[in-house]
Write a protein that holds these residues in place. Structure first.
Motif, PDB file in Angstrom:
ATOM      1  N   GLN A   1       0.562  -1.165   0.415  1.00 16.23           N
ATOM      2  CA  GLN A   1       0.309  -0.171   0.127  1.00 16.23           C
ATOM      3  C   GLN A   1       0.914   1.489   0.100  1.00 16.23           C
ATOM      4  O   GLN A   1       0.233   2.273   0.481  1.00 16.23           O
ATOM      5  CB  GLN A   1      -0.840   0.021   0.891  1.00 16.23           C
ATOM      6  CG  GLN A   1      -1.776  -1.137   1.433  1.00 16.23           C
ATOM      7  CD  GLN A   1      -3.218  -1.238   2.445  1.00 16.23           C
ATOM      8  OE1 GLN A   1      -2.686  -0.291   3.537  1.00 16.23           O
ATOM      9  NE2 GLN A   1      -3.823  -1.953   2.792  1.00 16.23           N
ATOM     10  N   VAL A   2       2.303   1.266  -0.242  1.00 16.64           N
ATOM     11  CA  VAL A   2       2.974   2.504  -0.218  1.00 16.64           C
ATOM     12  C   VAL A   2       2.890   3.098  -1.694  1.00 16.64           C
ATOM     13  O   VAL A   2       2.801   1.974  -2.408  1.00 16.64           O
ATOM     14  CB  VAL A   2       4.527   2.080  -0.379  1.00 16.64           C
ATOM     15  CG1 VAL A   2       5.351   3.035  -0.202  1.00 16.64           C
ATOM     16  CG2 VAL A   2       4.415   1.480   1.028  1.00 16.64           C
ATOM     17  N   GLN A   3       3.293   4.091  -1.727  1.00 11.32           N
ATOM     18  CA  GLN A   3       2.979   4.915  -3.119  1.00 11.32           C
ATOM     19  C   GLN A   3       3.540   6.066  -3.417  1.00 11.32           C
ATOM     20  O   GLN A   3       3.344   6.585  -2.018  1.00 11.32           O
ATOM     21  CB  GLN A   3       0.960   5.020  -3.395  1.00 11.32           C
ATOM     22  CG  GLN A   3      -0.194   5.705  -2.112  1.00 11.32           C
ATOM     23  CD  GLN A   3      -1.302   6.397  -2.382  1.00 11.32           C
ATOM     24  OE1 GLN A   3      -1.869   5.364  -3.098  1.00 11.32           O
ATOM     25  NE2 GLN A   3      -0.921   7.777  -2.367  1.00 11.32           N
ATOM     26  N   LEU A   4       3.279   5.999  -4.296  1.00 11.46           N
ATOM     27  CA  LEU A   4       4.003   7.454  -4.775  1.00 11.46           C
ATOM     28  C   LEU A   4       3.270   8.087  -5.546  1.00 11.46           C
ATOM     29  O   LEU A   4       2.093   7.730  -6.316  1.00 11.46           O
ATOM     30  CB  LEU A   4       5.676   7.158  -5.873  1.00 11.46           C
ATOM     31  CG  LEU A   4       6.188   6.490  -5.142  1.00 11.46           C
ATOM     32  CD1 LEU A   4       8.091   6.109  -5.937  1.00 11.46           C
ATOM     33  CD2 LEU A   4       6.870   6.788  -3.157  1.00 11.46           C
ATOM     34  N   VAL A   5       3.101   9.268  -5.229  1.00 13.35           N
ATOM     35  CA  VAL A   5       2.358  10.788  -6.157  1.00 13.35           C
ATOM     36  C   VAL A   5       3.348  11.674  -6.457  1.00 13.35           C
ATOM     37  O   VAL A   5       4.206  12.594  -5.544  1.00 13.35           O
ATOM     38  CB  VAL A   5       1.349  11.209  -4.979  1.00 13.35           C
ATOM     39  CG1 VAL A   5       0.318  12.401  -5.856  1.00 13.35           C
ATOM     40  CG2 VAL A   5       0.358  10.095  -4.258  1.00 13.35           C
ATOM     41  N   GLU A   6       3.285  11.508  -7.808  1.00 13.66           N
ATOM     42  CA  GLU A   6       4.527  13.245  -8.547  1.00 13.66           C
ATOM     43  C   GLU A   6       3.139  14.448  -8.828  1.00 13.66           C
ATOM     44  O   GLU A   6       2.257  14.180  -8.331  1.00 13.66           O
ATOM     45  CB  GLU A   6       5.337  12.767  -9.825  1.00 13.66           C
ATOM     46  CG  GLU A   6       5.582  11.537  -9.514  1.00 13.66           C
ATOM     47  CD  GLU A   6       5.153  10.347 -10.262  1.00 13.66           C
ATOM     48  OE1 GLU A   6       6.235   9.554 -10.591  1.00 13.66           O
ATOM     49  OE2 GLU A   6       4.081  10.296 -10.174  1.00 13.66           O
ATOM     50  N   SER A   7       4.246  15.268  -8.344  1.00 15.29           N
ATOM     51  CA  SER A   7       3.077  16.847  -8.687  1.00 15.29           C
ATOM     52  C   SER A   7       4.043  17.735  -9.461  1.00 15.29           C
ATOM     53  O   SER A   7       5.259  17.640  -9.061  1.00 15.29           O
ATOM     54  CB  SER A   7       2.661  17.451  -7.227  1.00 15.29           C
ATOM     55  OG  SER A   7       3.104  17.626  -7.001  1.00 15.29           O
ATOM     56  N   SER A  25       4.171   7.664   0.785  1.00 13.52           N
ATOM     57  CA  SER A  25       3.647   7.477   1.204  1.00 13.52           C
ATOM     58  C   SER A  25       2.606   5.634   1.610  1.00 13.52           C
ATOM     59  O   SER A  25       2.828   5.365   1.367  1.00 13.52           O
ATOM     60  CB  SER A  25       2.161   8.140   1.397  1.00 13.52           C
ATOM     61  OG  SER A  25       1.056   7.851   0.566  1.00 13.52           O
ATOM     62  N   GLY A  26       2.834   5.430   3.413  1.00 17.27           N
ATOM     63  CA  GLY A  26       2.752   4.123   3.802  1.00 17.27           C
ATOM     64  C   GLY A  26       3.231   3.628   5.048  1.00 17.27           C
ATOM     65  O   GLY A  26       4.241   4.846   5.347  1.00 17.27           O
ATOM     66  N   LEU A 107      11.749  -3.065  -1.417  1.00 15.14           N
ATOM     67  CA  LEU A 107      11.177  -2.776  -2.005  1.00 15.14           C
ATOM     68  C   LEU A 107      11.090  -1.745  -2.584  1.00 15.14           C
ATOM     69  O   LEU A 107      11.558  -0.616  -2.477  1.00 15.14           O
ATOM     70  CB  LEU A 107       9.235  -2.474  -1.115  1.00 15.14           C
ATOM     71  CG  LEU A 107       9.313  -3.581  -0.736  1.00 15.14           C
ATOM     72  CD1 LEU A 107       7.481  -3.200   0.754  1.00 15.14           C
ATOM     73  CD2 LEU A 107       8.539  -4.506  -0.941  1.00 15.14           C
ATOM     74  N   VAL A 108      10.447  -1.958  -4.088  1.00 12.49           N
ATOM     75  CA  VAL A 108      10.541  -0.575  -5.195  1.00 12.49           C
ATOM     76  C   VAL A 108       9.034  -0.578  -5.539  1.00 12.49           C
ATOM     77  O   VAL A 108       8.659  -1.029  -5.522  1.00 12.49           O
ATOM     78  CB  VAL A 108      11.189  -1.668  -6.307  1.00 12.49           C
ATOM     79  CG1 VAL A 108      11.234  -0.101  -6.905  1.00 12.49           C
ATOM     80  CG2 VAL A 108      12.638  -1.636  -6.192  1.00 12.49           C
ATOM     81  N   ARG A 109       9.078   1.060  -5.454  1.00 11.02           N
ATOM     82  CA  ARG A 109       7.676   1.634  -6.178  1.00 11.02           C
ATOM     83  C   ARG A 109       8.404   2.743  -7.306  1.00 11.02           C
ATOM     84  O   ARG A 109       9.020   3.370  -7.289  1.00 11.02           O
ATOM     85  CB  ARG A 109       6.928   2.101  -5.395  1.00 11.02           C
ATOM     86  CG  ARG A 109       6.085   1.242  -4.361  1.00 11.02           C
ATOM     87  CD  ARG A 109       5.056   0.231  -4.984  1.00 11.02           C
ATOM     88  NE  ARG A 109       4.766  -0.671  -4.058  1.00 11.02           N
ATOM     89  CZ  ARG A 109       4.705  -2.156  -3.493  1.00 11.02           C
ATOM     90  NH1 ARG A 109       5.787  -2.465  -4.299  1.00 11.02           N
ATOM     91  NH2 ARG A 109       3.926  -2.279  -2.655  1.00 11.02           N
TER      92      ARG A 109
END
Length: 120
Positions: A1-7, A25-26, A107-109
Motif C-alpha cells: 500500500q506504499v505509493q508515490l505521488v508526483e506533482s 506514503s505508507g 521494496l521498489v515502487r
C-alpha cells in the motif's frame, strides 16, 4: 500500500522552470534512494537523476547544470528542479523509490508519472 505521488508537471515555455515533487506514503521505515526517470514519445525510459538516503544526488551526464535533485527525509519527499527547459524535455516524468518497509523488507515502487510539456 506504499505509493508515490508526483506533482508539479504541466505546460511551460522554453527557458522556463519547473519543480517536480514525489511524495511517498505508507508504511515506510526509510527510503534508500529515489530516482527520476522520463520517457518521451517514441523513446525508451531513461534515468535523469538519482539521490541516495544520505542526500548525495547526481544528474544525468547529458543534463548537468540544468537539473537539481534534493530530498526531505522527514516528509519522504524528493524534489526535482528543472531549469532552462527545452522542447526535448517534454516527457512523462516518473519517480522510483527504493525503500525499506517497517519490517525492513527492501521494496521498489514507481509513481504514476507526471506530464511535462515544453512548448511555446
Amino acid at each position: 500500500q506504499v505509493q508515490l505521488v508526483e506533482s508539479g508537471g504541466g505546460l511551460v515555455q522554453p527557458g522556463g522552470s519547473l519543480r517536480l515533487s514525489c511524495a511517498a506514503s505508507g508504511c515506510i521505515f526509510s527510503i534508500n534512494a529515489m530516482g527520476w526517470y522520463r520517457q518521451a514519445p517514441g523513446k525508451q525510459r531513461e534515468l535523469v537523476a538519482n539521490i541516495t538516503s544520505g542526500g548525495s544526488g547526481n544528474d544525468a551526464d547529458s543534463e548537468q547544470g540544468r537539473y537539481a535533485i534534493s530530498r526531505d527525509n522527514a516528509k519522504n519527499t524528493v524534489y526535482f528542479q528543472m531549469n532552462s527547459l527545452k522542447l526535448d524535455d517534454t516527457a512523462v516524468y516518473s519517480c522510483k523509490a527504493e525503500f525499506d518497509n517497517v519490517w525492513l523488507a527492501p521494496l521498489v515502487r514507481w509513481g504514476p508519472g507526471t506530464q511535462v510539456n515544453v512548448s511555446s
